[in-house]
Motif scaffolding. Structure first.
Motif, mmCIF file in Angstrom:
data_model
loop_
_atom_site.group_PDB
_atom_site.id
_atom_site.type_symbol
_atom_site.label_atom_id
_atom_site.label_comp_id
_atom_site.label_asym_id
_atom_site.label_seq_id
_atom_site.Cartn_x
_atom_site.Cartn_y
_atom_site.Cartn_z
ATOM 1 N N LEU A 276 1.377 -3.667 3.840
ATOM 2 C CA LEU A 276 2.283 -2.739 4.505
ATOM 3 C C LEU A 276 3.746 -3.054 4.218
ATOM 4 O O LEU A 276 4.577 -2.157 4.119
ATOM 5 C CB LEU A 276 2.053 -2.774 6.020
ATOM 6 N N THR A 277 4.056 -4.339 4.076
ATOM 7 C CA THR A 277 5.434 -4.754 3.847
ATOM 8 C C THR A 277 5.950 -4.279 2.501
ATOM 9 O O THR A 277 7.126 -3.927 2.342
ATOM 10 C CB THR A 277 5.561 -6.285 3.939
ATOM 11 N N HIS A 278 5.069 -4.240 1.507
ATOM 12 C CA HIS A 278 5.505 -3.902 0.152
ATOM 13 C C HIS A 278 4.865 -2.622 -0.381
ATOM 14 O O HIS A 278 4.921 -2.360 -1.577
ATOM 15 C CB HIS A 278 5.173 -5.063 -0.802
ATOM 16 N N GLU A 279 4.265 -1.839 0.508
ATOM 17 C CA GLU A 279 3.521 -0.671 0.020
ATOM 18 C C GLU A 279 4.462 0.501 -0.275
ATOM 19 O O GLU A 279 5.625 0.518 0.116
ATOM 20 C CB GLU A 279 2.448 -0.284 1.041
ATOM 21 N N ASP A 280 3.911 1.518 -0.943
ATOM 22 C CA ASP A 280 4.722 2.637 -1.418
ATOM 23 C C ASP A 280 4.613 3.873 -0.528
ATOM 24 O O ASP A 280 5.078 4.947 -0.885
ATOM 25 C CB ASP A 280 4.322 3.008 -2.838
ATOM 26 N N GLY A 281 3.997 3.733 0.629
ATOM 27 C CA GLY A 281 3.877 4.861 1.535
ATOM 28 C C GLY A 281 2.469 5.383 1.688
ATOM 29 O O GLY A 281 2.210 6.198 2.573
ATOM 30 N N GLN A 282 1.548 4.928 0.835
ATOM 31 C CA GLN A 282 0.169 5.382 0.928
ATOM 32 C C GLN A 282 -0.672 4.488 1.832
ATOM 33 O O GLN A 282 -1.467 4.977 2.641
ATOM 34 C CB GLN A 282 -0.472 5.437 -0.474
ATOM 35 N N TYR A 283 -0.469 3.188 1.703
ATOM 36 C CA TYR A 283 -1.319 2.259 2.458
ATOM 37 C C TYR A 283 -1.145 2.442 3.957
ATOM 38 O O TYR A 283 -2.115 2.339 4.712
ATOM 39 C CB TYR A 283 -1.025 0.812 2.070
ATOM 40 N N VAL A 284 0.080 2.715 4.419
ATOM 41 C CA VAL A 284 0.294 2.889 5.856
ATOM 42 C C VAL A 284 -0.501 4.069 6.391
ATOM 43 O O VAL A 284 -0.966 4.060 7.538
ATOM 44 C CB VAL A 284 1.806 3.043 6.178
ATOM 45 N N LYS B 100 -8.864 5.777 1.176
ATOM 46 C CA LYS B 100 -8.182 6.058 -0.099
ATOM 47 C C LYS B 100 -8.705 7.332 -0.742
ATOM 48 O O LYS B 100 -7.934 8.204 -1.156
ATOM 49 C CB LYS B 100 -8.331 4.877 -1.052
ATOM 50 N N ASP B 101 -9.989 7.435 -0.858
ATOM 51 C CA ASP B 101 -10.601 8.611 -1.479
ATOM 52 C C ASP B 101 -11.487 9.349 -0.483
ATOM 53 O O ASP B 101 -12.473 9.985 -0.855
ATOM 54 C CB ASP B 101 -11.426 8.189 -2.705
ATOM 55 N N TRP B 102 -11.138 9.251 0.778
ATOM 56 C CA TRP B 102 -11.958 9.843 1.835
ATOM 57 C C TRP B 102 -11.960 11.365 1.721
ATOM 58 O O TRP B 102 -10.920 11.996 1.619
ATOM 59 C CB TRP B 102 -11.421 9.426 3.198
ATOM 60 N N GLU C 248 2.214 10.600 12.666
ATOM 61 C CA GLU C 248 3.612 10.425 12.263
ATOM 62 C C GLU C 248 4.273 9.285 13.033
ATOM 63 O O GLU C 248 4.953 8.429 12.444
ATOM 64 C CB GLU C 248 4.379 11.725 12.494
ATOM 65 N N LEU C 249 4.077 9.246 14.346
ATOM 66 C CA LEU C 249 4.717 8.211 15.161
ATOM 67 C C LEU C 249 4.074 6.848 14.957
ATOM 68 O O LEU C 249 4.746 5.814 15.049
ATOM 69 C CB LEU C 249 4.689 8.594 16.635
ATOM 70 N N MET C 250 2.785 6.814 14.675
ATOM 71 C CA MET C 250 2.142 5.543 14.351
ATOM 72 C C MET C 250 2.686 4.981 13.046
ATOM 73 O O MET C 250 2.978 3.782 12.934
ATOM 74 C CB MET C 250 0.623 5.725 14.265
ATOM 75 N N GLN C 251 2.835 5.843 12.047
ATOM 76 C CA GLN C 251 3.375 5.392 10.761
ATOM 77 C C GLN C 251 4.802 4.876 10.930
ATOM 78 O O GLN C 251 5.169 3.821 10.391
ATOM 79 C CB GLN C 251 3.329 6.535 9.746
#
Length: 419
Positions: free
Chosen positions: A271-279, A343-345, A374-377
């Motif tokens: 999460l610290t270094h992710e690009d917006g997908q993992y979150v 990921k591929d759900w 949205e608020l969780m992310q």
């Protein structure tokens, strides 16, 4: 039942005590015992109820031709959690009309606005936490969500009233699966909150309180029903609380998210270094994995047959939410926390139902689900990318019999620093 396959039936006249004793596992335990996806029980004073679980069960449950919501929620739930006259208990065209009111508030622009508000509240609170030895995340997150909700909706909230407004909304949520003191706290909280919002609605309608036309408070205060009449002040208050209360409830998901970061430290690094997908995967897995809503109910609107079983009109049917989200038939390793599963759900609106299933616009799936995500992310991104803290020894377990549940220690954090 007069025809069709025999439905497994639990012996006894009332199993309400068993629900309190077994909590989230009440329905899954019996489905496993009966080796069935349906069984009959009695609850709430001996009322007969059919419990169902799984994707096909959810598809059935959210069929508006076969089920109705009016009269389904117990009086004690209306008096604490939902309120009387709200969208949850409506059916047909009147429900679709009221549901459109809520869906109209969930635009991309609106979600972007509330996310920005939420981030600002986290930043402000975290700055205060730096001066403190420790904080309990769960009640702090509830306050953040209360402030976020009020600002977004357009409801005035004075600093001196923050604690009592948050407590009332929190007590309403906490009363859902409770009896005794917790239930009565929820009723007191609802009564006080409804009076608070009724007064605000009246001030808006009397031009004593200015609110922007785009704010949910304005939209609900001036909403008209199918006959062209304004909602009565009480119903308007109930619907505004149906915006505020669920946003405060997001604090439970956020606290479970912090618990996941602690229990599964590899997720923090991603999460610290992710690009917006993992979150996005992480948030979905929190909603699937951790206990939130255990089940939901509706009444059959007609007589019908399903999978060989006969359902009579006006029968209470309980859909197993927790069990469906942990079904080994729908999820690989369902009891393992694995964000990558999304990921591929390619799931349907019926196999992942933490906030209901089916269609948003015409059905009874929660209108605020996008807002929740949205608020969780926003919140979990802040906790991982904008904050450092330590987690001291504490009791981080959570009860599966307490509905709704949360970590027993409320997730204590120490040495908090804003990056």
């Amino acid at each position: 039942m007069n025809s069709g396959k025999q439905i497994p039936t639990e012996k006894g006249m009332d199993h309400s005590v068993a629900i309190l004793r077994e909590g989230y596992r009440f329905v899954p335990n019996r489905l496993q015992r009966f080796r069935s996806d349906i069984f009959q029980t009695r609850m709430m004073g001996g009322q007969k109820a059919l419990c169902i679980s799984g994707k096909q069960a959810a598809e059935l449950f959210y069929d508006n031709e076969r089920f109705k919501r009016q009269g389904a929620a117990p009086k004690r739930i209306k008096e604490s959690l939902f309120g009387v006259g709200g969208v949850q208990g409506m059916d047909g065209e009147s429900h679709r009309h009221r549901k459109h009111l809520f869906m109209s508030l969930m635009t991309k622009e609106s979600l972007k606005k509330i996310a920005a508000i939420c981030r600002g509240k986290w930043q402000q609170s975290a700055t205060e936490w730096e001066t403190m030895d420790s904080i309990e995340l769960f009640p702090e997150a509830e306050k953040i969500m209360c402030r976020t909700a009020c600002e977004w909706v357009g409801v005035p909230l004075w600093a001196k009233d923050l604690s009592i407004r948050t407590k009332d909304l929190s007590d309403m949520i906490d009363a859902f699966g409770a009896a005794g003191p917790r239930h009565w706290k929820g009723r007191v909280g609802r009564n006080r909150a409804e009076k608070w919002i009724r007064d605000i609605v009246e001030r808006v309608r009397n031009d004593e309180l200015y609110v922007e036309e785009t704010r949910p408070l304005y939209v609900v205060a001036w909403h008209r029903d199918l006959d062209g009449n304004l909602l009565d002040t009480q119903t308007a208050a109930v619907e505004i609380l149906n915006l505020l209360r669920p946003i405060v409830a997001i604090a439970r998901f956020v606290t479970f998210g912090a618990l996941a970061l602690y229990d599964f430290p590899q997720t923090r690094e991603k999460l610290t270094h992710e690009d917006g997908q993992y979150v996005k995967w992480f948030v979905q897995e929190i909603r699937r994995y951790y206990p939130f809503a255990p089940f939901t109910g509706a009444l059959t609107a007609i007589d019908f047959d399903w999978q060989g079983y006969h359902f009579k009109k006006d029968t209470l049917v309980i859909l197993d939410i927790y069990g469906t989200n942990h079904s080994p038939e729908l999820w690989t390793e369902p009891n393992r926390f694995k964000p990558e599963r999304f990921k591929d759900w390619q799931g349907s609106p019926f196999d992942f139902i933490p906030q209901g299933g089916g269609d948003y616009d015409k059905g009874h799936r929660c209108a605020g689900e996008w807002l929740t995500i949205e608020l969780m992310q926003t919140s979990l991104t802040f906790l991982t990318q904008d904050l450092t803290y330590e987690v001291p020894p504490q009791d981080l377990t959570y009860s599966m019999t307490r509905i709704p549940t949360h970590p027993k220690s409320n997730f204590i954090m120490e040495n908090i620093r804003v990056k």
